[in-house]
Design a protein around this motif. Structure first.
Motif, PDB file in Angstrom:
ATOM      1  N   HIS A 269     -31.719  11.826  19.429  1.00  0.00           N
ATOM      2  CA  HIS A 269     -30.644  10.865  19.184  1.00  0.00           C
ATOM      3  C   HIS A 269     -29.662  10.774  20.344  1.00  0.00           C
ATOM      4  O   HIS A 269     -28.851   9.847  20.397  1.00  0.00           O
ATOM      5  N   ARG A 270     -29.727  11.712  21.294  1.00  0.00           N
ATOM      6  CA  ARG A 270     -28.814  11.694  22.431  1.00  0.00           C
ATOM      7  C   ARG A 270     -29.423  11.019  23.663  1.00  0.00           C
ATOM      8  O   ARG A 270     -28.756  10.866  24.677  1.00  0.00           O
ATOM      9  N   GLY A 273     -31.916   4.840  23.300  1.00  0.00           N
ATOM     10  CA  GLY A 273     -32.568   4.530  22.034  1.00  0.00           C
ATOM     11  C   GLY A 273     -34.013   4.100  22.181  1.00  0.00           C
ATOM     12  O   GLY A 273     -34.845   4.375  21.321  1.00  0.00           O
TER      13      GLY A 273
END
Length: 507
Positions: A269-270, A273
């Motif tokens: 998630h970091r 995307g």
């Protein structure tokens, strides 16, 4: 592994063996029936599909992959079953080099490598937008043809194979596949858009640094997995810094380090995307815009723009606003202590209508009788000087440096004749002309003029801090820093400190 040479698979006859992996074996074949590509590559998968439902899933998946039509994706042409249960895929036969080998063989610079990498991002994005995850991005699957165009191989095949029981355990994959797999894939998870981003990040590191992020661990699968799970990635510039040629280091350090390390974050998630976001960052960098992965001050934006984009640097207020120094103009409008009078195009040194000590020149002075201290010839020359200066600055904005230099040289001659070299108009024009000289490769002349402008502004302003002085420090510093001169770095630091004290921020 059975030798398939001479066997017929559908409309094709197998000619030779090309290679194998845990996913399957690859064969070169020629078409013997129907029209279309003369030579193809046939991948025979290791999995077996005895159940009718599995075979139906295979046909549906093959049709979905066949719908991918993109100039940088190798086409899936056909498919079927060998010995009734062994699925195979017929694909475009691509002759080319792995992207890293192509870059090395052709001696590509950083920007050229990024443009090739961007082709790969665009291909992966095309697939992701259609619900297809590549799942196995690595140099062997990113080939560059002799015409310089990228072809992505095996798009979607890895996820499809895993979904049907093929090499579900990470240990069953090759070292190269593991080296470019995300942590979540090595733990047995399916590929996602975020895992494709991670693999692209590894590829980007390879192209920039000439080595895998965990190069030292590639000889040991266990050490490699430990490094991927737990060890931080070194920025690509760290490896490049050890080379004799420091130009790539200066290009990579900062923005490209930040982009690469964001793509390689261990938590999905970091990361970016998807590959579209990563591709957008590369476009921003190539188009000389700040990247989102790196949080920077307004002065960082200005200095980076000047260093990387000398050819299109705008030397007037329009540029100052565009690169985050609009506060300089706002400061002039809102703080009278810096308002030295009218300036052409609203930026730079005070105009010729005010001398360094604040005494008007070329206008009525000292009495109410209207006695004029200048002559008509002087007034006309001064008007022409302003016109030439404004034209030169406009031409620099338009990257018409040859014409700009001619106009600015004439303007500089006018200021020298009218006022000498210790005058704000001379300093302003000298600075603009100096930067134009640097753009055209006349750096010694350009640096000399930039030094003259800086010397004037150091002596012209009683206050220790002034926007014009900071701007001159930044201009000369950025030019000298390109030559890796310590003086350039020191001047840019002085400018940064001055801007902070002035409190200038983007408006």
């Amino acid at each position: 592994m059975k030798d398939l040479c001479g066997e017929r698979l559908g409309a094709f006859e197998v000619e030779s063996f090309l290679g194998s992996s845990r996913m399957g074996s690859v064969w070169r074949a020629r078409r013997i029936q129907g029209g279309g590509a003369r030579h193809v590559a046939i991948k025979v998968l290791t999995i077996r599909m005895a159940e009718a439902s599995d075979q139906e899933d295979f046909q549906a998946g093959r049709e979905r992959l066949a719908q991918l039509r993109h100039p940088h994706i190798a086409k899936l042409l056909d498919g079927g079953f060998l010995e009734e249960t062994r699925p195979y895929l017929v694909m475009e036969h691509v002759v080319g080099l792995p992207i890293d080998a192509y870059c090395e063989e052709h001696g590509l610079d950083v920007d050229q490598r990024l443009r090739l990498f961007l082709q790969a991002c665009e291909a992966v994005t095309h697939a992701q937008l259609r619900g297809v995850i590549h799942g196995d991005i690595k140099p062997a699957h990113v080939l560059v043809k002799s015409d310089g165009h990228v072809r992505i191989l095996d798009c979607g095949v890895a996820n499809f194979t895993r979904a049907h029981g093929g090499y579900a355990q990470p240990e069953a994959t090759t070292v190269e596949t593991q080296a470019y797999a995300s942590p979540e894939q090595l733990r047995g998870g399916q590929g996602t858009t975020a895992s494709d981003v991670y693999s692209l990040g590894c590829l980007l590191h390879l192209l920039l640094a000439g080595a895998h992020p965990h190069e030292s661990a590639l000889d040991s699968p266990a050490a490699l997995r430990e490094a991927i799970f737990h060890e931080p990635f070194p920025p690509p510039s760290e490896r490049v810094a050890q080379s004799a040629d420091q130009a790539p280091y200066r290009r990579i350090q900062g923005d490209l380090d930040a982009v690469t390390l964001k793509a390689l974050r261990k938590q999905p998630h970091r990361r970016y995307g998807d590959s579209a976001e990563l591709g957008d960052e590369i476009r921003r960098y190539l188009n000389r815009f700040p990247v989102h992965a790196r949080q920077r001050s307004s002065l960082d934006h200005a200095a980076g723009f000047l260093r990387r984009n000398r050819k299109s640097t705008v030397l007037t207020s329009v540029t100052v606003v565009a690169i985050g120094l609009g506060g300089q103009l706002a400061l002039r409008r809102n703080e009278p202590k810096f308002a030295h009078g009218r300036t052409t195009l609203g930026v730079g040194a005070p105009s010729s209508r005010e001398a360094p000590n604040g005494t008007p020149t070329g206008t009525n002075t000292g009495s109410n009788t209207g006695t004029n201290t200048g002559t008509n010839t002087g007034t006309l020359s001064e008007a022409r000087g302003h016109a030439l200066q404004a034209r030169g600055e406009f031409l620099v904005q338009s990257s018409q440096n040859g014409e700009a230099i001619a106009a600015l040289e004439e303007a500089l001659g006018i200021w020298r004749a009218l006022h000498g070299e210790n005058h704000p108009d001379y300093a302003r024009t000298a600075e603009c002309l100096g930067l134009a000289y640097c753009v055209e490769g006349r750096k010694p002349e350009g640096i000399e003029l930039l030094r003259q402008a800086l010397a004037f502004r150091r002596g012209a302003h009683a206050a220790p801090d002034h926007p014009d002085l900071a701007w001159s420090l930044l201009n000369l510093g950025s030019v000298l820093a390109e030559e890796d001169a310590k003086e350039g770095v020191d001047l840019m630091r002085e400018a940064a400190t001055m801007y902070r004290r002035l409190g200038i921020r983007p408006r």
